[in-house]
Design a protein around this motif. Structure first.
Motif, PDB file in Angstrom:
ATOM      1  N   VAL A   1       0.131  -1.243   0.121  1.00 11.58           N
ATOM      2  CA  VAL A   1      -0.379  -0.168   0.194  1.00 11.58           C
ATOM      3  C   VAL A   1       0.687   1.057  -0.241  1.00 11.58           C
ATOM      4  N   LYS A   2       2.291   1.321   0.930  1.00 13.78           N
ATOM      5  CA  LYS A   2       2.779   1.999   0.658  1.00 13.78           C
ATOM      6  C   LYS A   2       3.338   3.222  -1.006  1.00 13.78           C
ATOM      7  N   LYS A   3       4.013   1.746  -1.087  1.00 13.62           N
ATOM      8  CA  LYS A   3       5.038   1.562  -2.255  1.00 13.62           C
ATOM      9  C   LYS A   3       3.628   2.335  -3.459  1.00 13.62           C
ATOM     10  N   LEU A   4       2.285   1.780  -3.248  1.00 13.52           N
ATOM     11  CA  LEU A   4       1.566   1.826  -4.399  1.00 13.52           C
ATOM     12  C   LEU A   4       1.178   3.408  -3.932  1.00 13.52           C
ATOM     13  N   ALA A   5       0.535   4.128  -2.889  1.00 17.50           N
ATOM     14  CA  ALA A   5       0.737   4.878  -2.488  1.00 17.50           C
ATOM     15  C   ALA A   5       1.949   6.281  -3.283  1.00 17.50           C
ATOM     16  N   ASN A   6       3.417   6.226  -2.721  1.00 14.39           N
ATOM     17  CA  ASN A   6       4.146   6.719  -3.540  1.00 14.39           C
ATOM     18  C   ASN A   6       4.176   6.981  -5.354  1.00 14.39           C
TER      19      ASN A   6
END
Length: 132
Positions: free
Chosen positions: A125-130
């Motif tokens: 989720v963090k990677k996709l948000a970035n």
């Protein structure tokens, strides 16, 4: 696990909650983890003159990675056969079966490296948000 226990799980699977399915899945994972396979006993004889002993985490992770690659390729192969082969239409039941095989090896990989679904989803989720 005895064969009759495994069959009971199989017959009850349609009515099991996700939590119970994951618990049952863990029982099958334990069988695999505790079943000797050649790759877990593999040791490269020497690297730069020194004997190498791979930790169990490495060999179990490698076994899982090989399985993941193989099963993901079977999914791709179904598309190939539909498009370029004998025009075999892709079947949903086959995709479920192959995805289950991928999940099996992914779960083995996670167990080898002590990774949880929470770890994976949180970081993804963090990677996709970035990214987006």
């Amino acid at each position: 696990m005895r064969k009759d226990e495994a069959m009971d799980i199989a017959f009850q699977a349609d009515s099991m909650s996700l939590e119970l399915l994951l618990e049952a899945y863990g029982k099958f994972q334990e069988i695999v983890t505790n079943t000797p396979v050649a790759i877990t006993d593999y040791q490269a004889p020497y690297v730069k003159g020194n004997p190498v002993e791979y930790p169990v985490q490495f060999t179990e992770g490698l076994h899982a990675a090989i399985g993941l690659s193989t099963e993901a390729t079977e999914i791709l192969d179904a598309y190939k056969k539909d498009m370029f082969g004998k025009r075999n239409p892709i079947r949903r039941d086959n995709m479920i079966e192959e995805a289950g095989d991928v999940f099996f090896y992914l779960n083995n990989h996670m167990r080898a490296w002590n990774i949880t679904f929470h770890d994976i989803l949180k970081d993804n989720v963090k990677k996709l948000a970035n990214r987006y």
